[in-house]
Design a protein around this motif. Structure first.
Motif, short mmCIF file in Angstrom:
data_model
loop_
_atom_site.label_atom_id
_atom_site.label_comp_id
_atom_site.label_asym_id
_atom_site.label_seq_id
_atom_site.Cartn_x
_atom_site.Cartn_y
_atom_site.Cartn_z
N ASP A 171 59.30 21.23 7.62
CA ASP A 171 60.00 22.50 7.70
C ASP A 171 58.99 23.65 7.80
O ASP A 171 57.78 23.46 7.75
CB ASP A 171 60.92 22.68 6.50
N TRP A 172 59.53 24.88 7.95
CA TRP A 172 58.68 26.04 8.14
C TRP A 172 57.77 26.30 6.94
O TRP A 172 56.59 26.60 7.09
CB TRP A 172 59.55 27.27 8.41
N GLN A 218 61.62 33.21 11.77
CA GLN A 218 61.54 32.11 10.83
C GLN A 218 60.23 32.14 10.05
O GLN A 218 60.20 31.88 8.84
CB GLN A 218 61.70 30.77 11.56
N HIS A 242 59.96 32.70 5.90
CA HIS A 242 59.41 31.66 5.02
C HIS A 242 57.99 31.97 4.57
O HIS A 242 57.37 31.15 3.88
CB HIS A 242 59.43 30.31 5.74
#
Length: 358
Positions: A2-3, A221, A225
């Motif tokens: 994931d990011w 994104q 994050h």
């Protein structure tokens, strides 16, 4: 992965550069295969034709608007902190810069993104023009041309926030922006269908616009994050061109950015597209008058893009897709400036009429 994991492992600068690289690869490939070019679209429009080049540009632009507004409506993208909307802007800079840029892109036979795409196809004219464009953009950003740029930009300014949003000024929202984009997407699809397009024209036009939207989504994104402050940004070529110039000239060690990843991505993507389509060909200058025209045009584009706050893609499509007022002013200036320049050069270089036969 994931990011958050990617950012923890590689850091924000590297992740941003990888996003730029991925978006650039797609943009370069699709723009090369579809022959995406604002200059060509402007010329067709001013010649009274709704042909293939105008339809390609409109398909890409409408796709960018639709996908960006879909992201906003769904809650997966928030562009309120984007530079084109949140910070103070210049309406005079947008309009005058757009006009100057439009003249320049006609003189060089391509906007900033098109020059990079053509450079990867072996076009030495585009390569030289792109270098002159980058030098002028840097000079306008913080060099000898910066005072002139700042003076023109100061003529008419607008505060950030709702005053810079076309949707807010009209009292409408992202659903209305989505409907507007969908309408023009249908129009572009209609003309494309009746032109008997090949697969790559369709895929290239849609793919080019999609990359504009993915640039916004990708950097958003990373911002969402990240543990460090990161600015959401879109796809543009003026700033990254100047950034790469200084990267080459300055000492190494500066952190990577989205723009630094974007430029080589577009070059490689376009090169792949040219090799796939058999379009790679080494080209130089053809006539005696062409080199000065290309150089002057590149200077106009470099200064105009920094004055306007973006190039044909950065202001016209990226800013246009989020309905920034300055972006739409810039885009209008490019269409007017490009059309006037095309008429001027058409007359200047038109063949002399044949003498009458007695």
């Amino acid at each position: 992965m994931d990011w958050t994991t990617g950012i923890e492992r590689w850091g924000e600068p590297t992740v941003l550069a990888l996003c730029g690289l991925a978006v650039g690869l797609g943009f370069g490939f699709f723009a090369q295969r579809s022959r995406f070019c604002l200059r060509a679209a402007v010329v067709e429009f001013w010649h009274g034709k709704f042909g293939e080049k105008l339809a390609v540009w409109l398909l890409a632009f409408a796709t960018a608007v639709v996908v960006v507004q879909l992201f906003v409506v769904s809650g997966t993208l928030d562009v309120s902190t984007a530079r084109q909307l949140a910070t103070r802007g210049s309406l005079s800079g947008a309009l005058v810069g757009g006009l100057i840029f439009g003249v320049g892109m006609v003189m060089t036979r391509g906007c900033a993104s098109r020059l990079l795409v053509l450079s990867a196809n072996g076009n030495l004219r585009a390569l030289l023009s792109g270098l002159v464009f980058a030098v002028t953009a840097q000079a306008a950003l913080g060099g000898a041309l910066a005072p002139l740029r700042e003076a023109i930009a100061g003529w008419w300014v607008v505060d950030g926030g709702p005053s810079r949003s076309l949707l807010a000024l009209m009292g409408v929202g992202p659903m209305d922006g989505l409907a507007f984009g969908a309408l023009w997407l249908v129009v572009a699809g209609f003309f494309a269908h009746h032109s008997g397009w090949s697969f790559w024209k369709w895929a290239g036009g849609v793919g080019t616009g999609l990359m504009v939207a993915l640039a916004w989504a990708g950097t958003y994104q990373v911002m969402s994050h990240s543990f460090e402050p990161v600015q959401i940004q879109g796809l543009t070529f003026s700033g990254p061109s100047a950034e790469w110039l200084m990267r080459v000239l300055a000492e190494p060690g500066e952190p990577w950015t989205f723009g630094l990843g974007l430029m080589p991505g577009v070059f490689v993507g376009s090169l792949i597209g040219a090799l796939v389509g058999g379009d790679w060909k080494l080209e130089g200058f053809g006539g005696g008058y062409t080199m000065p025209r290309y150089i002057v045009g590149a200077i106009f584009m470099g200064f105009g893009s920094m004055l306007a706050g973006g190039c044909a893609v950065g202001a016209g499509m990226t800013g246009g897709a989020i309905f920034a007022v300055t972006a739409w002013l810039t885009l209008g200036g490019m269409w007017v400036g490009g059309g006037l320049a095309d008429r001027l050069f058409d007359r200047a270089h038109a063949p002399a009429p044949a003498p009458a036969v007695p």
